[in-house]
Design a protein around this motif. Structure first.
Motif, PDB file in Angstrom:
ATOM      1  N   GLY A   1       0.830  -1.193   0.000  1.00  0.00           N
ATOM      2  CA  GLY A   1       0.000   0.000   0.000  1.00  0.00           C
ATOM      3  C   GLY A   1       0.868   1.248   0.000  1.00  0.00           C
TER       4      GLY A   1
ATOM      5  N   LYS B   1       0.750   3.759   1.997  1.00  0.00           N
ATOM      6  CA  LYS B   1       1.184   4.107   3.348  1.00  0.00           C
ATOM      7  C   LYS B   1       2.455   3.362   3.724  1.00  0.00           C
ATOM      8  CE  LYS B   1      -0.916   4.938   7.868  1.00  0.00           C
ATOM      9  NZ  LYS B   1      -2.161   4.781   8.663  1.00  0.00           N
TER      10      LYS B   1
ATOM     11  N   PRO C   1      -6.682   7.641   4.221  1.00  0.00           N
ATOM     12  CA  PRO C   1      -6.139   8.087   2.929  1.00  0.00           C
ATOM     13  C   PRO C   1      -6.714   9.415   2.446  1.00  0.00           C
ATOM     14  CG  PRO C   1      -7.903   6.546   2.549  1.00  0.00           C
ATOM     15  CD  PRO C   1      -7.803   6.690   4.040  1.00  0.00           C
TER      16      PRO C   1
ATOM     17  N   GLN D   1      -4.813   5.304  -6.826  1.00  0.00           N
ATOM     18  CA  GLN D   1      -4.381   4.221  -5.940  1.00  0.00           C
ATOM     19  C   GLN D   1      -4.980   4.386  -4.545  1.00  0.00           C
ATOM     20  OE1 GLN D   1      -0.327   2.884  -5.894  1.00  0.00           O
ATOM     21  NE2 GLN D   1       0.069   3.589  -7.972  1.00  0.00           N
TER      22      GLN D   1
ATOM     23  N   GLU E   1      -7.348   1.735  -2.731  1.00  0.00           N
ATOM     24  CA  GLU E   1      -7.090   1.198  -1.396  1.00  0.00           C
ATOM     25  C   GLU E   1      -8.309   1.362  -0.500  1.00  0.00           C
ATOM     26  OE1 GLU E   1      -3.624   2.505   0.615  1.00  0.00           O
ATOM     27  OE2 GLU E   1      -2.294   2.185  -1.103  1.00  0.00           O
TER      28      GLU E   1
ATOM     29  N   GLN F   1     -10.687  -1.297  -1.411  1.00  0.00           N
ATOM     30  CA  GLN F   1     -10.186  -2.626  -1.075  1.00  0.00           C
ATOM     31  C   GLN F   1     -10.289  -2.921   0.418  1.00  0.00           C
ATOM     32  OE1 GLN F   1      -8.879  -5.162  -3.004  1.00  0.00           O
ATOM     33  NE2 GLN F   1      -9.514  -4.046  -4.825  1.00  0.00           N
ATOM     34  N   ARG F   2     -10.185  -1.891   1.236  1.00  0.00           N
ATOM     35  CA  ARG F   2     -10.205  -2.080   2.691  1.00  0.00           C
ATOM     36  C   ARG F   2     -11.508  -2.671   3.193  1.00  0.00           C
ATOM     37  NH1 ARG F   2      -6.952   2.718   5.390  1.00  0.00           N
ATOM     38  NH2 ARG F   2      -8.633   2.712   6.890  1.00  0.00           N
TER      39      ARG F   2
ATOM     40  N   ARG G   1      -8.512  -6.364   6.788  1.00  0.00           N
ATOM     41  CA  ARG G   1      -9.557  -5.562   6.142  1.00  0.00           C
ATOM     42  C   ARG G   1     -10.969  -5.973   6.539  1.00  0.00           C
ATOM     43  NH1 ARG G   1      -9.144  -6.523  -0.303  1.00  0.00           N
ATOM     44  NH2 ARG G   1      -8.987  -8.779  -0.379  1.00  0.00           N
TER      45      ARG G   1
ATOM     46  N   ASP H   1      -2.782  -5.812   7.262  1.00  0.00           N
ATOM     47  CA  ASP H   1      -2.529  -6.110   5.852  1.00  0.00           C
ATOM     48  C   ASP H   1      -1.952  -4.875   5.159  1.00  0.00           C
ATOM     49  OD1 ASP H   1      -4.780  -4.399   5.387  1.00  0.00           O
ATOM     50  OD2 ASP H   1      -6.086  -6.104   5.782  1.00  0.00           O
ATOM     51  N   LYS H   2      -1.810  -4.946   3.837  1.00  0.00           N
ATOM     52  CA  LYS H   2      -1.128  -3.863   3.125  1.00  0.00           C
ATOM     53  C   LYS H   2      -1.923  -2.563   3.100  1.00  0.00           C
ATOM     54  CE  LYS H   2      -2.664  -4.805  -1.646  1.00  0.00           C
ATOM     55  NZ  LYS H   2      -2.204  -5.165  -3.002  1.00  0.00           N
ATOM     56  N   TRP H   3      -3.244  -2.621   3.380  1.00  0.00           N
ATOM     57  CA  TRP H   3      -4.041  -1.399   3.402  1.00  0.00           C
ATOM     58  C   TRP H   3      -3.959  -0.716   4.758  1.00  0.00           C
ATOM     59  CZ3 TRP H   3      -6.070  -6.092   1.588  1.00  0.00           C
ATOM     60  CH2 TRP H   3      -6.057  -6.215   0.193  1.00  0.00           C
TER      61      TRP H   3
END
Length: 300
Positions: A9, A11, A37, A76, A80, A83-84, A196, A222-224
Motif C-alpha cells: 500500500g 502508506k 487516505p 491508488q 485502497e 479494497q479495505r 480488512r 494487511d497492506k491497506w
C-alpha cells in the motif's frame, strides 16, 4: 512500477522511504498520513496550501513512492479505500479460478507465493525488535484480534503462556477492556490483529492505549493498514490476498509461529523449566479429574 510496489500500500511505501525524504517531502507525507487516505484525496493545489510546499514538489514526492503523477496517486488511494472494505461476495467477482491444475494444488501454490513475498519483504530488524520485547519478562504482554483474527491472537497467547508469565489475552467483550487497559504500563506491549473490514473499536482501543497508557502497540494487519496502525510503534503488513473470495490467514499464522519459536529459544533453559512445571500441574489436574470420575462410577 516494480511488482513489490504494486503489492504494498502507499502508506507502507511512504513509511519505507521515510529516511530518504527531503524536508519538504516529509511535510507532504505528514499531512497525508495524518488523515490517511483522505489527506491525499484533495486537489494538488489544496495539498500544496496545507503543506506549504509547491505543486512540483508534490509531483516529485508521488513519483518517489512509485506513482506516475498525482492523478495515479489519487487513483491508488481510492482503490485502497475500496479494497479495505471488500467482502467475500465482492471479492468473488474478481477472483482468479484455478487453471490447469487441481484446486488444492493451485491454492497451495498461491499460498506459497504469498509466504515467499512476505519472507522477502518482512522488515527483519523490526521482527527481531518485537521478539526481543516479547522475550523481556519484565513486560506485560496483552493480545487481541478482530472478529476473524482473534483465533490467531489466542494461539499466540496460548503458546506465550507456556513460555513466560505476564501474558493476557483480552476478551472479545469490549465492556471488559477497561480492566486490562488500567493494568497497562508504559513499558508493556499490546499486540492487536486487524485485517480488512477493520473493526473501529480496535482502532479506538489502540488510540486510548497509546495516549493514556503509552504502552507499545504492535499492529498485525494487511497492506491497506488498519486504522490501528496510526497508533502503533511497530506495524507488520502481512499478505492476505489470494485472488479468491476469501482472504488467507496463513501468512499471519506463519508470522505468529515464527515469533513463538524465536521467543521460546531466546532463553531455552527458562522455557524448558516453565513448560515442565506447566505440564506437571496440567497432568496432575487431569489425572485427579479422571480418578474422581472412576471413583464415582465405581460407587454406583
Amino acid at each position: 512500477m516494480r511488482e513489490t510496489e504494486t503489492k504494498k500500500g502507499l502508506k507502507a511505501r511512504i513509511a519505507e522511504l521515510a529516511d530518504e525524504l527531503t524536508a519538504s517531502e516529509r511535510k507532504i507525507a505528514g499531512v497525508i498520513l495524518a488523515d490517511y487516505p483522505y489527506g491525499g484525496l484533495v486537489p494538488i493545489q489544496e495539498l500544496a496550501r496545507r503543506t506549504r510546499v509547491s505543486a512540483p514538489s508534490i509531483t516529485r514526492f508521488v513519483a518517489k513512492i512509485g506513482c506516475n503523477g498525482y492523478q495515479e496517486f489519487q487513483r491508488q488511494l481510492i482503490g485502497e479505500l475500496k479494497q479495505r472494505e471488500l467482502s467475500p461476495i465482492e471479492l468473488k467477482v474478481t477472483e482468479a479460478p484455478a487453471r490447469g491444475a487441481h484446486f488444492l494444488i493451485d491454492y497451495t501454490h498461491r499460498l506459497m507465493r504469498q509466504m515467499k513475498f512476505m519472507a522477502e519483504n518482512m522488515p527483519l530488524q523490526q521482527f527481531d525488535k518485537v521478539c526481543s520485547l516479547l522475550t523481556d519478562t519484565s513486560r506485560n504482554i496483552f493480545i487481541l484480534g478482530g472478529r476473524v483474527t482473534d483465533g490467531i491472537a489466542f494461539l499466540l497467547s496460548i503458546h506465550l503462556h507456556q513460555i513466560r508469565s505476564r501474558i493476557y489475552h483480552l476478551p472479545s467483550n469490549a465492556e471488559l477492556w477497561p480492566e486490562y487497559v488500567l493494568r497497562m504500563r508504559k513499558q508493556d506491549v499490546v499486540i492487536l490483529f486487524d485485517v480488512r473490514r477493520y473493526q473501529p473499536n480496535l482502532a479506538e482501543l489502540a488510540r486510548v492505549i497509546s495516549e493514556q497508557r503509552q504502552s507499545i502497540v504492535i499492529a498485525v494487519t494487511d497492506k491497506w493498514l488498519s486504522p490501528v496502525a496510526a497508533h502503533s510503534t511497530h506495524i507488520f503488513a502481512v499478505p492476505i490476498e489470494l485472488k479468491t473470495a476469501w482472504d488467507t490467514q496463513v501468512c499471519l499464522l506463519t508470522l505468529v509461529e515464527a515469533m513463538i519459536m524465536r521467543v521460546s529459544e531466546a532463553d531455552w533453559p527458562a522455557t524448558r523449566k516453565r513448560i515442565e512445571s506447566w505440564d506437571q500441574i496440567r497432568f496432575s489436574l487431569s489425572n485427579r479429574k479422571v480418578a474422581k470420575k472412576k471413583k464415582v462410577a465405581s460407587e454406583k
